[in-house]
Design a protein around this motif. Structure first.
Motif, PDB file in Angstrom:
ATOM      1  N   GLU A  81       0.828  -1.250   0.083  1.00 12.02           N
ATOM      2  CA  GLU A  81      -0.063  -0.072   0.207  1.00 12.02           C
ATOM      3  C   GLU A  81       0.840   1.203   0.105  1.00 12.02           C
ATOM      4  N   PHE A  82       0.393   2.210  -0.829  1.00 11.57           N
ATOM      5  CA  PHE A  82       1.146   3.590  -0.772  1.00 11.57           C
ATOM      6  C   PHE A  82      -0.124   4.391  -0.378  1.00 11.57           C
ATOM      7  N   GLY A  83       0.223   5.541   0.439  1.00 13.78           N
ATOM      8  CA  GLY A  83      -0.592   6.445   0.777  1.00 13.78           C
ATOM      9  C   GLY A  83       0.010   8.007   1.003  1.00 13.78           C
ATOM     10  N   ALA A  84      -0.837   8.937   0.906  1.00 14.39           N
ATOM     11  CA  ALA A  84      -0.563  10.332   1.128  1.00 14.39           C
ATOM     12  C   ALA A  84      -1.839  11.055   0.813  1.00 14.39           C
ATOM     13  N   VAL A 194       2.754  13.044  -5.103  1.00 14.92           N
ATOM     14  CA  VAL A 194       3.432  13.417  -3.778  1.00 14.92           C
ATOM     15  C   VAL A 194       4.682  13.226  -3.870  1.00 14.92           C
ATOM     16  N   LEU A 195       5.224  11.674  -4.422  1.00 17.42           N
ATOM     17  CA  LEU A 195       6.639  11.410  -4.724  1.00 17.42           C
ATOM     18  C   LEU A 195       7.319  12.328  -5.546  1.00 17.42           C
ATOM     19  N   GLY A 196       6.687  12.974  -6.388  1.00 11.36           N
ATOM     20  CA  GLY A 196       7.462  13.726  -7.460  1.00 11.36           C
ATOM     21  C   GLY A 196       7.670  15.176  -6.790  1.00 11.36           C
ATOM     22  N   SER A 197       6.658  15.582  -5.803  1.00 16.29           N
ATOM     23  CA  SER A 197       6.872  16.810  -5.078  1.00 16.29           C
ATOM     24  C   SER A 197       8.189  16.657  -4.092  1.00 16.29           C
ATOM     25  N   LYS A 198       8.400  15.580  -3.729  1.00 20.41           N
ATOM     26  CA  LYS A 198       9.629  15.486  -2.652  1.00 20.41           C
ATOM     27  C   LYS A 198      10.863  15.226  -3.560  1.00 20.41           C
ATOM     28  N   LYS A 199      10.598  15.320  -4.970  1.00 16.52           N
ATOM     29  CA  LYS A 199      11.755  15.003  -5.861  1.00 16.52           C
ATOM     30  C   LYS A 199      12.396  13.562  -5.633  1.00 16.52           C
ATOM     31  N   VAL A 200      11.398  12.483  -5.291  1.00 10.95           N
ATOM     32  CA  VAL A 200      11.940  11.173  -5.280  1.00 10.95           C
ATOM     33  C   VAL A 200      11.465  10.497  -6.622  1.00 10.95           C
ATOM     34  N   LYS A 201      12.599  10.160  -7.116  1.00 10.11           N
ATOM     35  CA  LYS A 201      12.401   9.524  -8.389  1.00 10.11           C
ATOM     36  C   LYS A 201      12.168   8.016  -8.449  1.00 10.11           C
ATOM     37  N   ALA A 202      12.801   7.339  -7.367  1.00  5.38           N
ATOM     38  CA  ALA A 202      12.487   6.090  -7.227  1.00  5.38           C
ATOM     39  C   ALA A 202      12.973   5.591  -5.714  1.00  5.38           C
ATOM     40  N   ILE A 203      12.256   4.117  -5.282  1.00  2.34           N
ATOM     41  CA  ILE A 203      12.522   3.746  -4.313  1.00  2.34           C
ATOM     42  C   ILE A 203      13.200   2.295  -4.456  1.00  2.34           C
ATOM     43  N   ALA A 204      14.196   1.963  -4.351  1.00  2.00           N
ATOM     44  CA  ALA A 204      14.789   0.713  -4.548  1.00  2.00           C
ATOM     45  C   ALA A 204      15.042  -0.134  -3.360  1.00  2.00           C
TER      46      ALA A 204
END
Lengths: 614, 85
Positions: A81-84, A194-204
């Motif tokens: 699950e992802f949430g924001a 929301v991930l983009g607004s945090k400048k997170v391109k990816a989670i590995a």
């Protein structure tokens, strides 16, 4: 504290602004009261995102949470699950993804990853068991979701599981996805934005630990029994060849297929875009998520006038929203648009809704050729691909459309709100509900906005009668507790909904994995608690939130279905009010759709009652 | 001369998908006795299941429409709709 079985045992916190990375033990109370997955997301969003936070500000948090059953060797245990706080609706947001991410997060030891703040430059969060680092992601910025995933796997190792955003997420398109496993998506409510607004391109993520089980031998025995049962179920062989696309014919035959921006519920060319078309014309292979015995994923290769590409899909929702809804009558073309949306990082459900809205606006003269930069035509692959590119880059008309149909209609005016098919700002998924009252109510009351996965109630309409409203609210509520429970436990619900796998298996399994002696009804009570919490979240965040936010767009009560098997059918405002009255009464909410203080306290949500002044 | 007994056939329905909850006893295996001849639609009518709830039937591995007439003693797979996506 007693040992937590079934859990990784740790919550990971990442503050992108300061670079601080912190770990803390997963609270047993949180596990007992909210279980995991969606439950953790809902509770953590409520507790940790301050009231009134701008969804695209550093104060919002993206929470990634597998469930207590994720990663355990049993059927369909690969859901994360992802949430924001949703940038699309302004209320509670979450979305679920399959693939192999959830098990990896668990094997790395985490029950939730809470990502707050905002990085100064593009970043990849690398979680390698206990070692967590923030890596410069500049070289991946601007790349498509799938291209970036391949690059990151090459750079960090093929055994990493990777979640990415695409250009749409980078450019804050409000319905941007988080993509994983080359074609699975947490697609809804703008979690990728929301991930983009945090400048997170990816989670590995790479994890090599094991998950403690309360009764490992019995879990093994039960899991084996569950796999055997899946394989022995009648018609098991009938499900796999087509996956979700297998429902396309039926939805047309009952007059509920979204067609031409939900103008009608029947698409004459549906036989060209159904499951057999997919299988015979473009399929390369079936593709399964972690530990799945019934692979619904379809890996395809499609060739169109615009090129030849590989894509996972299309699934039914994409066939509905980017096929019938755009009048694209070729499985090859739908697969191609699917590919473009996936790579750009756009949700195909909301994206299909937005494209159809733009095409209808063009047809009705709300958007001109000059404003659009070209003609925007139903049934035209070029129009669809052009719009997706414009939206992802927020160029020209794409900038208006990038905020979703509700916001776009507010900007465009000229009566275009009639063509904006959404509830609460979330575009409706692929079932035309005018002759399916339970399905209509499911869309109206889904906590994240109009989404089918909370309560897929259309079969109930068909069985008990599509002209009656009686009993529909009760059924929708039952489903709203059962279906999201799978997202809470970290499991795929398709074994249940698609091949009829019995719910009793999960009830037996839960105590064997966790050591917590909950019966099925206990789990459903927790699901009801979570449902009320997510409703309360939107009440807290959206001024005046309540009944008025639960109505569908005017097309669904002012216009009858014009063609097909549901021709002449439709619901009135009186019908909608009756459905809502029944629903609120059964839920213990007041007539404005606000949970009563009594109901909240009965569910153990005293802190919510206090916050809402109930 | 006595009345001629009506021919009856026995068909076993193996219900695929969670539509099985609308079949008698919420079971995925349902044994039905119906007057012969009876097609799939007739059988569904006889047990109170809406015809539209079933997408198609499968007999001996072959997909059949709802106008298919099963033989006495036959096992039929009944496929109900999956919820897409």
């Amino acid at each position: 504290m007693s040992k937590l079985y079934g859990y990784g045992g740790t919550i990971l916190r990442i503050d992108l602004t300061t670079g601080e990375i912190r770990k803390e033990p997963t609270p047993e109370k949180l596990c007992r009261e909210y279980l995991g997955g969606r439950g953790f997301v809902a509770k953590l969003e409520w507790d940790e995102v301050a009231p009134g936070t701008d969804p695209l500000s550093p104060g919002n948090k993206v929470i990634m949470a597998p469930g207590p059953l994720s990663g355990v060797l049993l059927p369909g245990s690969g859901k994360c699950e992802f949430g924001a706080k949703s940038p699309q609706t302004g209320g509670y947001g979450d979305s679920n993804v399959g693939g192999h991410l959830a098990p990896e997060v668990k094997y790395a030891g985490y029950d939730a990853v809470i990502i707050g703040g905002a990085a100064a430059k593009p970043t990849v969060i690398v979680i390698d068991d206990d070692k967590v680092t923030l890596v410069d992601g500049s070289k991946y910025w601007g790349k498509g979701c799938i291209e970036a995933e391949a690059m990151i796997k090459k750079d960090f190792g093929e055994d990493f599981q990777v979640a990415t955003i695409g250009p749409a997420g980078e450019n804050l398109v409000k319905y941007a996805i988080i993509s994983h496993d080359f074609g699975r998506q947490a697609g809804r409510t703008g979690v990728g934005t929301v991930l983009g607004s945090k400048k997170v391109k990816a989670i590995a993520v790479r994890g090599t630990k094991s998950i403690p089980l309360a009764q490992p031998d019995k879990v093994y025995e039960k899991a084996k029994q569950m796999f055997d049962r899946c394989f022995s179920l009648p018609g098991f062989k009938e499900w796999t060849p087509y996956g979700t696309a297998g429902v396309t014919d039926w939805v047309n035959e009952v007059g509920s297929f979204p067609t031409k921006n939900f103008w009608t519920g029947y698409f004459e060319d549906y036989k060209k875009i159904n499951g057999p078309s997919l299988r015979e014309r473009i399929l390369v292979t079936d593709k399964a998520c972690f530990n799945c015995p019934i692979p619904c994923g379809k890996y395809s290769k499609t060739k169109t006038s615009k090129g030849e590409v590989y894509v996972e899909g299309p699934e039914y929702e994409t066939i509905g929203m980017m096929g019938g809804n755009l009048l694209l009558g070729s499985i090859e073309e739908i697969a191609y648009v699917n590919y473009v949306a996936d790579e750009l990082g756009i949700d195909t459900i909301s994206g299909g809704g937005v494209l159809a809205f733009a095409m209808e606006c063009f047809e009705k003269g709300v958007i001109t050729e000059r404003e659009a930069g070209r003609k925007l035509l139903f049934g035209d692959l070029d129009s669809a691909c052009y719009l997706l590119e414009k939206i992802a880059k927020r160029e020209g008309i794409g900038d208006v459309l990038a905020d979703g149909v509700r916001a776009a209609a507010a900007k465009l005016g000229k009566g275009s709100e009639k063509y904006a098919i959404h509830v609460k700002g979330l575009e409706i998924s692929a079932y035309e509900p005018r002759y399916a009252p339970a399905m209509m109510l499911a869309y109206m009351t889904a906590d994240v906005g109009a989404h089918h996965n909370r309560a897929w109630a259309i079969t109930y309409d068909v069985q008990v009668g599509r002209d009656t409203l009686e009993g529909k609210a009760k059924r929708v509520i039952e489903l709203q507790h059962i279906r999201p429970l799978f997202d809470t436990l970290g499991l795929c619900r398709l074994q249940w909904v698609e091949i009829g796998f019995e719910l009793s298996h999960y009830a037996e399994l839960f105590p064997l994995v966790t050591g917590i002696n909950y019966m099925w009804d206990d789990l459903l009570n927790i699901s009801e608690r979570i449902w009320n919490l997510t409703r309360a979240y939107s009440i807290r965040e959206i001024e005046g939130f309540g009944r008025d936010h639960d109505y569908p767009p005017p097309r669904f009560y002012e216009e009858k279905v014009p063609t097909g098997p549901a021709k002449g059918k439709g619901l009135t405002m009186d019908d909608l009010n009756r459905l809502l009255d029944d629903y609120y009464a059964l839920r213990g909410w007041d007539s404005k759709g606000i949970p009563t203080g009594r109901k909240l306290r009965e569910l153990g949500l005293d802190y919510v009652a206090e916050a809402l002044g109930r | 001369m006595g009345a001629v007994a009506k021919a009856v056939k026995k068909v076993t329905l193996l219900v695929h998908g969670h539509g099985s909850e609308f079949f008698p006893g919420k079971k995925s295996r349902v044994e039905v006795e119906v007057p012969a001849p009876a097609c799939v639609n007739d059988i569904l009518d006889a047990i109170g299941v809406n015809r539209s709830l079933v997408m198609f039937a499968v007999s001996n591995g072959v997909r059949q429409g709802k106008d298919y007439v099963p033989l006495d003693g036959e096992e039929l797979i009944i496929v109900t709709p999956p919820s897409g996506g």
